[in-house]
Design an enzyme around this catalytic site. Structure first.
Site, PDB file in Angstrom:
ATOM      1  N   ASP A 106      -7.797  -2.924  10.531  1.00  0.00           N
ATOM      2  CA  ASP A 106      -8.215  -3.993   9.614  1.00  0.00           C
ATOM      3  C   ASP A 106      -8.613  -5.279  10.355  1.00  0.00           C
ATOM      4  O   ASP A 106      -8.897  -6.297   9.723  1.00  0.00           O
ATOM      5  CB  ASP A 106      -7.083  -4.257   8.604  1.00  0.00           C
ATOM      6  CG  ASP A 106      -7.610  -4.682   7.248  1.00  0.00           C
ATOM      7  OD1 ASP A 106      -8.799  -4.438   6.967  1.00  0.00           O
ATOM      8  OD2 ASP A 106      -6.826  -5.257   6.470  1.00  0.00           O
TER       9      ASP A 106
ATOM     10  N   ARG B  88     -10.248 -11.480   2.049  1.00  0.00           N
ATOM     11  CA  ARG B  88     -11.083 -12.553   1.509  1.00  0.00           C
ATOM     12  C   ARG B  88     -10.372 -13.904   1.605  1.00  0.00           C
ATOM     13  O   ARG B  88     -11.030 -14.940   1.689  1.00  0.00           O
ATOM     14  CB  ARG B  88     -11.502 -12.205   0.068  1.00  0.00           C
ATOM     15  CG  ARG B  88     -10.363 -12.110  -0.900  1.00  0.00           C
ATOM     16  CD  ARG B  88     -10.726 -11.304  -2.144  1.00  0.00           C
ATOM     17  NE  ARG B  88     -10.723  -9.860  -1.896  1.00  0.00           N
ATOM     18  CZ  ARG B  88     -11.015  -8.935  -2.813  1.00  0.00           C
ATOM     19  NH1 ARG B  88     -11.371  -9.309  -4.021  1.00  0.00           N
ATOM     20  NH2 ARG B  88     -10.985  -7.651  -2.511  1.00  0.00           N
TER      21      ARG B  88
ATOM     22  N   LYS C 290       0.835  -1.196   0.000  1.00  0.00           N
ATOM     23  CA  LYS C 290       0.000   0.000   0.000  1.00  0.00           C
ATOM     24  C   LYS C 290       0.872   1.249   0.000  1.00  0.00           C
ATOM     25  O   LYS C 290       2.002   1.208   0.484  1.00  0.00           O
ATOM     26  CB  LYS C 290      -0.865   0.022   1.271  1.00  0.00           C
ATOM     27  CG  LYS C 290      -2.007  -0.962   1.286  1.00  0.00           C
ATOM     28  CD  LYS C 290      -2.838  -0.796   2.544  1.00  0.00           C
ATOM     29  CE  LYS C 290      -3.983  -1.797   2.591  1.00  0.00           C
ATOM     30  NZ  LYS C 290      -4.987  -1.626   1.536  1.00  0.00           N
TER      31      LYS C 290
ATOM     32  N   ASP D   1      -2.789  -7.663  -1.608  1.00  0.00           N
ATOM     33  CA  ASP D   1      -3.535  -6.738  -0.751  1.00  0.00           C
ATOM     34  C   ASP D   1      -5.011  -7.138  -0.630  1.00  0.00           C
ATOM     35  O   ASP D   1      -5.728  -6.598   0.194  1.00  0.00           O
ATOM     36  CB  ASP D   1      -3.399  -5.311  -1.311  1.00  0.00           C
ATOM     37  CG  ASP D   1      -3.774  -4.246  -0.293  1.00  0.00           C
ATOM     38  OD1 ASP D   1      -3.928  -4.590   0.893  1.00  0.00           O
ATOM     39  OD2 ASP D   1      -3.899  -3.071  -0.697  1.00  0.00           O
TER      40      ASP D   1
HETATM   41  N1  BES Z   1      -8.114  -3.718   4.334  1.00  0.00           N
HETATM   42  C1  BES Z   1      -8.277  -3.362   2.986  1.00  0.00           C
HETATM   43  C2  BES Z   1      -9.584  -2.640   2.702  1.00  0.00           C
HETATM   44  C3  BES Z   1      -9.743  -1.285   3.316  1.00  0.00           C
HETATM   45  C4  BES Z   1      -9.550  -0.155   2.574  1.00  0.00           C
HETATM   46  C5  BES Z   1     -10.154  -1.158   4.628  1.00  0.00           C
HETATM   47  C6  BES Z   1      -9.753   1.079   3.134  1.00  0.00           C
HETATM   48  C7  BES Z   1     -10.339   0.068   5.178  1.00  0.00           C
HETATM   49  C8  BES Z   1     -10.143   1.194   4.435  1.00  0.00           C
HETATM   50  C9  BES Z   1      -8.252  -4.609   2.107  1.00  0.00           C
HETATM   51  O1  BES Z   1      -7.460  -5.645   2.567  1.00  0.00           O
HETATM   52  C10 BES Z   1      -7.678  -4.179   0.801  1.00  0.00           C
HETATM   53  O2  BES Z   1      -6.554  -3.819   0.772  1.00  0.00           O
HETATM   54  N2  BES Z   1      -8.499  -4.233  -0.242  1.00  0.00           N
HETATM   55  C11 BES Z   1      -8.077  -3.833  -1.530  1.00  0.00           C
HETATM   56  C12 BES Z   1      -8.561  -4.863  -2.523  1.00  0.00           C
HETATM   57  C13 BES Z   1      -7.980  -4.683  -3.888  1.00  0.00           C
HETATM   58  C14 BES Z   1      -6.508  -5.011  -3.880  1.00  0.00           C
HETATM   59  C15 BES Z   1      -8.712  -5.587  -4.855  1.00  0.00           C
HETATM   60  C16 BES Z   1      -8.689  -2.476  -1.832  1.00  0.00           C
HETATM   61  O3  BES Z   1      -9.846  -2.248  -1.464  1.00  0.00           O
HETATM   62  O4  BES Z   1      -7.994  -1.640  -2.376  1.00  0.00           O
HETATM   63 ZN    ZN Z   2      -7.160  -5.717   4.575  1.00  0.00          ZN
HETATM   64 MN    MN Z   3      -5.459  -5.447   1.976  1.00  0.00          MN
END
Ligand code: BES
Ligand code: ZN
Ligand code: MN
Length: 493
Positions: free
Chosen positions: A285, A348, A274, A344
């Site tokens: 998270d 899931r 990230k 990331d």
């Molecule tokens: N923990 C994040 C989602 C998230 C984003 C939580 C903002 C709280 C605030 C999750 O693990 C993640 O990184 N999701 C990615 C998925 C993508 C790589 C398909 C996302 O939402 O960017």
């Molecule tokens: Zn996450």
């Molecule tokens: Mn993530």
């Protein structure tokens, strides 16, 4: 904060602040307010006539040394238009009243019920508002501002039985929600997967729930390959937490509710790292897992008729030397193969094993909660929880509980067409969509695959589990969203 029940007439209550509510309407000085107007020699009608007292939601009118009252102050709190005033408004107005007074160094209050809301449910809502409003996220401030917490609040004007019932229930539900919030607020160095498991154990022991914590060896034995694939990038070992509540007369064959919560104690993104900006927030998270632990804490006290099992896979998502890499193929516990396109999209993965294990334990209904996608924030902002479900009747029951608790949740689609977007070239499924939008939905479709035929609901709380700014009724940080809704659902199951 001590919560007491006051049976004296309101004129005789000696407290730092007597609080009551005002509705936004023409004849607002009625009922309790008419009595108070008479007791104070017409103060309220005077305020109304001057235009200062409108009753608009969260409007505060503070009267010092009110004539005719034993209280040092009278605080009038706006509830808005009566037809728009639900538990959500009452909870927020009550919490905001406490925070308003706290900011003015007041430490004791008495809340006087209005004639429109004198049942146990309204007493519970007020107590919830007060306890949620009193929580601060200041445990790591070295300058201890103990005086920041309220000393006491009294419920006045409710029939005694309603006040007792509402107080007891509100203490349980808000206590559970604050427990969840306190876990979510913890930074990742103070709450690793192992420490989260210890906190869960302490909670379960105190509450009288049974708990099992699987370490990395047991997790490997169980072949939870999806959870392990996320954990392998970190030196901190994963944990899998199972908390069980069994009702006294549980019969084989009766429904079992499975609560599966994502607990990534820190999400760096892994090798699909990230950006630095805002990454510190990824300590929240684990909010889905903390939600389920909070719900279990409450259920231990409220004793629903249904058996409930919480499954909380806990891990860090780190880009270590052994971390999984984009393109890797992993085998989940269910036996399905997963192509990890983006490391990331780890939530899931760990939930795939969480859901499969809950099914293996015999859960007949599954609910997962997770800070799963940034895409749900695009869709619903930080207002509504995204609700995905495989069975309409079950999903409707959850939405009804959400409404009853004043938590905003909005149904999202799970059409089969979206399943196409997570087809993999080399495995059974891939962990991200094929780049045509709908990121929150493709994430849900991935989970649905692992819930198989079991009725399932997914709550995406990424937008709602964290408050970036303080609200009049709440400190900033963890919100504890969905805890009360899930308690309500379990109690009505
Ligand atoms: N923990 C994040 C989602 C998230 C984003 C939580 C903002 C709280 C605030 C999750 O693990 C993640 O990184 N999701 C990615 C998925 C993508 C790589 C398909 C996302 O939402 O960017
Ligand atoms: Zn996450
Ligand atoms: Mn993530």
């Amino acid at each position: 904060m001590e919560l007491t029940i006051e049976s004296q007439p309101f004129t005789k209550i000696s407290t730092d602040a007597l609080v009551t509510y005002v509705y936004e309407k023409d004849d607002k000085i009625e009922g309790v307010l008419a009595e108070m107007d008479a007791a104070t020699g017409g103060r309220l009608r005077e305020l109304d006539a001057s235009g200062e007292l409108t009753g608009k939601l969260l409007e505060f009118t503070l009267v010092h040394n009110p004539p005719g009252l034993a209280a040092k102050r009278l605080l009038l709190v706006g509830l808005g238009k009566p037809e728009k005033c639900t538990g959500r408004e009452l909870l927020r107005a009550s919490g905001a009243a406490l925070r308003f007074l706290k900011a003015r160094a007041v430490r004791r209050m008495a809340v006087l019920a209005r004639e429109q809301a004198r049942d146990a449910a309204s007493a519970q809502t007020v107590v919830e508002g007060l306890l949620l409003g009193d929580m601060e996220s200041d445990i790591y401030k070295t300058e201890k501002k103990n005086e920041k917490h309220f000393d006491g609040a009294a419920l006045a004007g409710w029939p005694n039985e309603a006040a007792e019932k509402g107080r007891a229930a509100g203490q349980v539900t808000a206590g559970a929600q604050n427990f969840t919030r306190s876990l979510v607020n913890e930074p990742s160095n103070k709450l690793t997967p192992r420490m989260l498991a210890e906190r869960a154990e302490a909670m379960a022991k105190a509450a009288g729930l049974s708990i099992e914590v699987f370490d990395e060896n047991k997790i490997r034995e169980l072949a939870m390959g999806a959870l392990l694939s996320v954990a392998q990038g970190s030196v901190e070992p994963p944990r899998f937490i199972v908390v069980t509540y069994t009702p006294p007369n549980h019969k084989d064959g009766a429904p079992v509710l499975g609560l599966v919560g994502k607990a990534v104690t820190f999400d760096t993104g892994g090798i699909s790292l990230k950006p630095a900006d805002g990454m510190e927030k990824m300590k929240y998270d684990m909010a889905g897992g903390a939600t389920m632990l909070g719900v279990m804490k409450a259920l231990a006290q409220l004793k629903p008729a249904v058996k409930v099992i919480a499954c909380v896979p806990a891990t860090e998502n780190m880009p270590g030397g052994r971390a999984q890499k984009p393109g890797d193929v992993q085998f989940a516990m269910s036996g399905k193969s997963i192509e990890v396109i983006n490391t990331d999209a780890e939530g899931r993965l760990i939930l795939a094993d969480g859901l499969a294990y809950a099914r293996k334990l015999g859960c007949t209904h599954l609910i997962d909660a997770a800070t799963l996608t940034g895409a749900i924030v695009v869709a619903l902002s930080n207002i509504n929880v995204g609700v995905f479900g495989s069975e309409q009747g079950f999903t409707e029951r959850l939405l009804a509980s959400a409404r009853a608790c004043g938590e905003k949740m909005w149904p999202m689609p799970v059409d089969e067409e979206y399943r196409e977007m997570i087809k993999s070239g080399i495995a059974d499924i891939q962990n991200v969509g094929s780049g045509k939008g709908g990121g929150a939905i493709t994430a849900a479709m991935f989970l649905k695959e692992f819930s198989e035929e079991t009725p399932w609901i997914h709550l995406d709380i990424a937008g709602t589990a964290w408050l970036d700014e303080a609200k009049p009724w709440s400190a900033k940080g963890a919100s504890g969203v969905a805890v009360r809704t899930l308690i309500d659902l379990a109690m009505k199951f």
